[in-house]
Every structure is written in C-alpha cells, then in structure tokens.
Enzyme design. Sequence first.
Site, PDB file in Angstrom:
ATOM      1  N   CYS A 120      -1.779 -10.562  -1.911  1.00  0.00           N
ATOM      2  CA  CYS A 120      -0.507 -11.098  -1.437  1.00  0.00           C
ATOM      3  C   CYS A 120      -0.317 -10.738   0.032  1.00  0.00           C
ATOM      4  CB  CYS A 120       0.672 -10.577  -2.259  1.00  0.00           C
ATOM      5  SG  CYS A 120       0.991  -8.811  -2.031  1.00  0.00           S
TER       6      CYS A 120
ATOM      7  N   ASP B 159      -2.611  -4.211  -2.116  1.00  0.00           N
ATOM      8  CA  ASP B 159      -3.861  -4.841  -1.725  1.00  0.00           C
ATOM      9  C   ASP B 159      -3.531  -6.146  -1.000  1.00  0.00           C
ATOM     10  OD1 ASP B 159      -6.304  -6.141  -1.555  1.00  0.00           O
ATOM     11  OD2 ASP B 159      -6.963  -5.582  -3.570  1.00  0.00           O
ATOM     12  N   HIS B 160      -3.882  -6.192   0.302  1.00  0.00           N
ATOM     13  CA  HIS B 160      -3.509  -7.353   1.104  1.00  0.00           C
ATOM     14  C   HIS B 160      -4.280  -8.612   0.705  1.00  0.00           C
ATOM     15  CE1 HIS B 160      -0.885  -8.600   4.243  1.00  0.00           C
ATOM     16  NE2 HIS B 160      -0.873  -7.445   4.898  1.00  0.00           N
ATOM     17  N   ARG B 161      -5.289  -8.476  -0.151  1.00  0.00           N
ATOM     18  CA  ARG B 161      -6.011  -9.655  -0.616  1.00  0.00           C
ATOM     19  C   ARG B 161      -5.201 -10.447  -1.641  1.00  0.00           C
ATOM     20  NH1 ARG B 161     -11.366  -6.757  -2.701  1.00  0.00           N
ATOM     21  NH2 ARG B 161      -9.683  -5.505  -3.636  1.00  0.00           N
TER      22      ARG B 161
ATOM     23  N   PRO C 197      -8.407  -3.573   1.220  1.00  0.00           N
ATOM     24  CA  PRO C 197      -7.672  -3.594   2.491  1.00  0.00           C
ATOM     25  C   PRO C 197      -6.184  -3.373   2.212  1.00  0.00           C
ATOM     26  CG  PRO C 197      -8.195  -5.831   1.827  1.00  0.00           C
ATOM     27  CD  PRO C 197      -8.805  -4.936   0.791  1.00  0.00           C
TER      28      PRO C 197
END
Length: 442
Positions: free
Chosen positions: A416, A412-414, A239
């Site tokens: 941070c 990658d929004h997972r 994501p």
Amino acid sequence: MAQVMEFKLPDLGEGLTEAEIVRWLVAVGDVVAIDQPVVEVETAKAMVEVPCPYGGVVTARFGEEGEELPVGAPLITVAVGAQSVPAGAAAVTEAEGSGEAPRPLIGYGSDHSRPARRRRVRPVTAAVSAPVTAPVPAAVVVAPVAPAAPMAPAGPVPVISPLVRKLAKDGGLDLRALHGSGPEGLILRADVEAALAALRAPAPAPAPAAVAAQGERVPLKGLRGAVAEKLSRSRSEIPDATCWVDADATELMAARAAMNAVGGPKISVLALLARICTAALAKYPELNSTVDLAAKEIVRLPSVHLGFAAQTERGLVVPVVRDAQGRNPESLSAEFARLTELARSGKLAPADLTGGTFTLNNYGVFGVDGSTPIINHPEAAMLGVGRIIDKPWVHEGQLAVRKVVQLSLSFDHRVCDGGTAGGFLRYVADCVESPAVLLRSL
C-alpha cells in the site's frame, strides 16, 4: 529376544530444521511406554517434550544436553519385545510388523497422505531403524571406518624414454599419476618437467588471521538465532516505512474502567487496542496481507490472526490469536492471558507461534513512549503502542492534563501507499480518542 527400534527427531513445527537437547528424561536401561516423553528440546519457537512412539528398554541415546540435532537425526534406540517390557508397559502392536501405518506421536497427528508400507528387516548396526532379532545390548557402538586411500591405476606406465623415467624418479614423482600429452597418452619430458615445477612452486602465504573480538561470546542459536534471522530477513526483503501519531486515550481508559466496574472478567487495554485493530483492518484490508515473491502477487488474507509481542525469560516471542476479527474484548482478554501464561512457562506449542497476519506490539509496558517497529516477516504491518501517561493536551479549546499515548505503524510499502497506512493509523487514533467511533463498525 527383542527388536531394536530407532526413534528419530520428528518435525516439530513449520520451518524448523533443528532442535537443541535441553534435558534427557530417560537414561540407557530405562523402561519407557508408548508415547512417554523421553527428551525435552528447545526449538527456535518453543520448548517441547518429545514422546517416543515405541515401548521397551532404552538401549542408546544420541546427543548430549546442549547439543543441536537436525530433524531426522537419531534420538534413541528402544528394544521392543515381551522380555524387554515388564507387565504394565505398552509393547509394539502387531501393526508395526505387519505393514500397517506406524503409531503417530501424540500431538502430531497421523499422516494419511501416504499409503502404509511394509517394514524391511535388515541387520542392526549402530543407530539403525530396522528391527532385528538379537539379545538386547546395553548400547551399540561401532568404530568408524576410515575411507580407503585412492589407488593408483594399475598396468604399465606409458613412458618410452629412460631419461623421462630418471627425471621423474629423481624428482620423487609418481608417473602413474600423470596423464601424458603425447600420442595415446604418452608421457613426455615436458609433462614431467611441468609436474615437477608445480610441486616445487611455493605454497601461497596464508591470509593473516582476523583478530578475534574481545569479550564474551554468546552462541546465536535457538530463540535468539531465530529472532535474529527473522528480523534480518524482514529488513532485507521488506521496504518498510513508519508513521506515528499522538492520541488522547483518556476516553478509552474511562470506557475500560466502566466495563470492569460491572463485574465479570477484567478487560485489558491490550484487548481494547486489539479490537480496534481488527476493525481498522476490516476498513483497510491491504495491511492484512503478505507478498508472494515467487508469484509476484499481493495476497490479501480473509482472517486476522493477531500476533502480540510477549517478553519472556527466553526472549521475545509472538503468540498468535486465531480469528481475532470474530472475538470481542472479553474473549481477546482471556486469550491474551492464556497465551501469555504459556509463553512465560515455556509451554507454547509451535502452532501458537506461527501463522500471524498482523502484529500488535505494546512496548509501553517497558516505560517507553515510541519506537519504529520491525515488521514480523512475512506480515505487512505492525502497530506499536507506547506508554499511556499524563501530558498537557488541548481539549475542547482548553489546556488540560490528559492521558496520552503514541501510536506507531510500520508497513510494507509494496502492499500500500502512505495514504492507506495513514488512514489506518488515523482510524485507530480516532477510536482511541473516542471509543464511540468503534460502535459504527460493530
């Protein structure tokens, strides 16, 4: 007398399952020495010359140029023996027949994790790896054996009624293929009628064939296929989000000019940006990480193995600079130049293209200002750098012409949130605008 040894396509790197034959370097009947390259193959990562661990006469080749072979498939067979190899050519050592570990390929190393095993001696047919004592053939060819047709079960057919037998005979039905529904498997009239009805049922109409798209078809394989697979996986699993900022690079370009004016190896802009990235990753280690989906954990990595995008005639490749956090701009420049030259000549080893933890993409060399980089899976971020051009810019309260660059960060929004990604990008931009900021972390 000679021993015929089979050489199979070895595992050429991490995650590689096949390779395409680009060029044969030997022909049937040629004499080869131990560790002599016999074929040039193209994997999804690099062009590689594959050396053969046996010395002798080539008796067969498997695969044509342009054909893809899976890892472990036969490549060639070699007749090994004193009569096969002329003086000066290396022969198989006694270890190959005495149970010692086989000779490793140059560049691949030996595998000490498994104990040595004695070789088995079996008769040789086409493409068999066991040695055999026999005159050397020019090539070994065995005609394929067609599988035998399934045999109907022998013995009496469990049918009592002559009417049932006649009904089956008139319908062309083999009673031996039926399993009766009566007591002890007795075939009844209902069984025959059901089987005949199934035979007479109209076959389903074939689905209309899809209309083939017009135009040239290019196989999606090799490097292009690997890039497509990796980018598709990145888009489907990660994501990602992108943020960007414009920065005044005038002071950075002036600092580079001053470094290069004192003599010594030239410092590239990419090397300065890479040094800024390693300093920023030290402040924001969340972006130098990967996600372990199986363990449901974020793995923060201790070293920065910096990948950089390099365009070659074969396509886009991403060589990796190991332990970039411990290098200065001069060392980074030298390593970028070395890997770029290997990439353009197609001589990068698979190890040079794997293990990256963060990627720097200088697409400004193509004359574009910005982009939304696709993260190089399984990494967590990529910094994109546009072209550095003269633009009007407010500097110290006055409108002036300055050298401006756009920086884009995909992350990658997972691993941070936006605050961390924004802090990283802002620190990079501050170092670009005022290289003295970087001195605080040196």
